[in-house]
Design a protein around this motif. Structure first.
Motif, PDB file in Angstrom:
ATOM      1  N   ARG A 122       1.873   6.392  14.298  1.00 53.74           N
ATOM      2  CA  ARG A 122       3.274   6.326  14.774  1.00 53.74           C
ATOM      3  C   ARG A 122       3.812   7.728  15.071  1.00 53.74           C
ATOM      4  NH1 ARG A 122       2.991   1.645  11.469  1.00 53.74           N
ATOM      5  NH2 ARG A 122       3.248   2.839   9.564  1.00 53.74           N
ATOM      6  N   ARG A 159      -1.501  -9.561  13.052  1.00 56.79           N
ATOM      7  CA  ARG A 159      -1.996  -8.589  12.063  1.00 56.79           C
ATOM      8  C   ARG A 159      -2.746  -9.298  10.934  1.00 56.79           C
ATOM      9  NH1 ARG A 159       3.607  -5.910  11.015  1.00 56.79           N
ATOM     10  NH2 ARG A 159       2.598  -4.560   9.485  1.00 56.79           N
ATOM     11  N   LYS A 161      -3.533  -4.735  17.183  1.00 59.10           N
ATOM     12  CA  LYS A 161      -4.954  -4.396  17.384  1.00 59.10           C
ATOM     13  C   LYS A 161      -5.314  -3.073  16.720  1.00 59.10           C
ATOM     14  CE  LYS A 161      -5.544  -6.875  21.708  1.00 59.10           C
ATOM     15  NZ  LYS A 161      -5.270  -6.742  23.152  1.00 59.10           N
ATOM     16  N   VAL A 189      -6.703   0.578  16.723  1.00 58.83           N
ATOM     17  CA  VAL A 189      -6.823   1.737  17.618  1.00 58.83           C
ATOM     18  C   VAL A 189      -8.257   2.286  17.517  1.00 58.83           C
ATOM     19  CG1 VAL A 189      -5.955   4.114  17.925  1.00 58.83           C
ATOM     20  CG2 VAL A 189      -4.354   2.249  17.379  1.00 58.83           C
ATOM     21  N   ARG A 196      10.336  -1.296  12.584  1.00 58.72           N
ATOM     22  CA  ARG A 196       8.999  -1.262  13.190  1.00 58.72           C
ATOM     23  C   ARG A 196       8.844  -2.375  14.214  1.00 58.72           C
ATOM     24  NH1 ARG A 196       4.291  -0.198   8.831  1.00 58.72           N
ATOM     25  NH2 ARG A 196       3.258  -1.584  10.310  1.00 58.72           N
ATOM     26  N   ARG A 244     -10.113  -0.055   8.880  1.00 58.63           N
ATOM     27  CA  ARG A 244      -9.645  -1.413   9.148  1.00 58.63           C
ATOM     28  C   ARG A 244     -10.732  -2.318   9.692  1.00 58.63           C
ATOM     29  NH1 ARG A 244      -4.016  -0.393   8.883  1.00 58.63           N
ATOM     30  NH2 ARG A 244      -2.956  -2.348   9.252  1.00 58.63           N
ATOM     31  N   LYS A 259       0.827  -1.214   0.000  1.00 61.35           N
ATOM     32  CA  LYS A 259       0.000   0.000   0.000  1.00 61.35           C
ATOM     33  C   LYS A 259       0.866   1.271   0.000  1.00 61.35           C
ATOM     34  CE  LYS A 259      -2.056  -1.108   3.931  1.00 61.35           C
ATOM     35  NZ  LYS A 259      -1.512  -2.409   4.340  1.00 61.35           N
TER      36      LYS A 259
HETATM   37  N1  UDP Z   1      -3.564   0.916  12.906  1.00 63.13           N
HETATM   38  C1  UDP Z   1      -4.810   1.135  13.467  1.00 63.13           C
HETATM   39  N2  UDP Z   1      -5.745   1.819  12.744  1.00 63.13           N
HETATM   40  C2  UDP Z   1      -5.504   2.264  11.497  1.00 63.13           C
HETATM   41  C3  UDP Z   1      -4.243   2.046  10.920  1.00 63.13           C
HETATM   42  C4  UDP Z   1      -3.291   1.352  11.653  1.00 63.13           C
HETATM   43  O1  UDP Z   1      -5.073   0.733  14.583  1.00 63.13           O
HETATM   44  O2  UDP Z   1      -6.409   2.866  10.899  1.00 63.13           O
HETATM   45  C5  UDP Z   1      -2.532   0.223  13.720  1.00 63.13           C
HETATM   46  C6  UDP Z   1      -2.754  -1.293  13.779  1.00 63.13           C
HETATM   47  O3  UDP Z   1      -2.309  -1.742  15.035  1.00 63.13           O
HETATM   48  C7  UDP Z   1      -1.845  -1.797  12.661  1.00 63.13           C
HETATM   49  C8  UDP Z   1      -0.665  -0.842  12.793  1.00 63.13           C
HETATM   50  O4  UDP Z   1      -1.256   0.406  13.152  1.00 63.13           O
HETATM   51  O5  UDP Z   1      -1.483  -3.150  12.833  1.00 63.13           O
HETATM   52  C9  UDP Z   1       0.185  -0.670  11.561  1.00 63.13           C
HETATM   53  O6  UDP Z   1      -0.619  -0.206  10.504  1.00 63.13           O
HETATM   54  P1  UDP Z   1       0.015   0.101   9.063  1.00 63.13           P
HETATM   55  O7  UDP Z   1      -1.112   0.408   8.143  1.00 63.13           O
HETATM   56  O8  UDP Z   1       1.108   1.056   9.185  1.00 63.13           O
HETATM   57  O9  UDP Z   1       0.665  -1.296   8.684  1.00 63.13           O
HETATM   58  P2  UDP Z   1       0.532  -2.184   7.392  1.00 63.13           P
HETATM   59  O10 UDP Z   1      -0.775  -2.863   7.450  1.00 63.13           O
HETATM   60  O11 UDP Z   1       0.673  -1.264   6.219  1.00 63.13           O
HETATM   61  O12 UDP Z   1       1.677  -3.101   7.510  1.00 63.13           O
END
Ligand code: UDP
Ligand code: MG
Length: 208
Positions: free
Chosen positions: A58, A160, A79, A81, A149, A109, A35
């Motif tokens: 972050r 995840r 998890k 947020v 990370r 999500r 993405k």
């Molecule tokens: N996250 C969340 N809500 C969101 C986006 C991300 O809680 O809308 C949290 C969730 O814990 C996730 C982490 O942030 O596992 C990393 O998300 P990111 O999209 O950066 O990771 P990717 O899926 O791209 O590896």
């Protein structure tokens, strides 16, 4: 009083002027599906502002916000947020960008994220770009990317993946039922994936 939210809403409703209408594309796909990589390409060619929900969360941790510890713990566990936290960050970033075209990456999500975003902002996405990628390939990419990370370790990665299948796929299915999903085979090399992505955004540019 005119808050940031109101002004994004006004634009979303087209009440300021039509050309100012806010356009949102949700970019969804499992962790490691590409993405972020593809969003950077889209920004370069098509003038969107890229908002990664994960990156905003972050940054919020780093800023020393009162929610920082809670966010950090949730990310470590893979998890989701609470919606109100993420939506506030997205709204602020939209407002600050000065742009009206957004790629919202990694959000919504779950169904609750989706409904809350629509209720609060009154924005529905133009479409959803869905990066479909085999889990083995995503796992390989996550373990090799070395971005420091805390959630790119095998235990968190497995969590995840589980959250993605159980909570995020239903969001994709919801938009599929509305005919809004553009699904991309994201298991291929990034250049090949971008050729497909480019054809989708070029077609939209022409339709505008
Ligand atoms: N996250 C969340 N809500 C969101 C986006 C991300 O809680 O809308 C949290 C969730 O814990 C996730 C982490 O942030 O596992 C990393 O998300 P990111 O999209 O950066 O990771 P990717 O899926 O791209 O590896
Ligand atoms: Mg990402």
């Amino acid at each position: 009083m005119g808050t940031a939210v109101d002004s994004v809403n006004k634009e979303a409703n087209g009440s300021l002027s039509d050309e100012k209408k806010v356009k949102v594309v949700f970019v969804l796909g499992g962790p490691g599906s590409g993405k972020g990589t593809q969003c950077a390409n889209i920004v370069e060619h098509f003038g969107f502002t890229h908002l990664s929900a994960g990156d905003l969360l972050r940054a919020e941790i780093k800023s020393g916000s009162e929610n920082g510890t809670m966010i950090q713990n949730m990310i470590k566990e893979g998890k989701i947020v609470p919606s109100e936290v993420t939506i506030k960050l997205l709204q602020r970033a939209m407002q600050d960008s000065g742009n009206n075209k957004f790629l919202i990456d990694g959000f919504p999500r779950n169904e609750e994220n989706r409904a809350a975003f629509e209720n609060v902002t009154k924005i529905s996405p133009e479409f959803v770009l869905f990066f479909d990628c085999p889990e083995e390939e995503m796992e390989r990419r996550l373990l090799n990317r070395n971005q420091g990370r805390e959630d790119d370790n095998i235990d968190t990665i497995r969590k995840r993946f589980k959250v993605f299948v159980e909570s995020s796929i239903p969001v994709v299915e919801y938009y599929e039922s509305k005919g809004k999903v553009k699904k991309i085979d994201a298991g291929k090399p990034r250049e090949e994936v971008f050729e497909v992505v480019k054809s989708i955004f070029s077609a939209i540019d022409k339709a505008d």
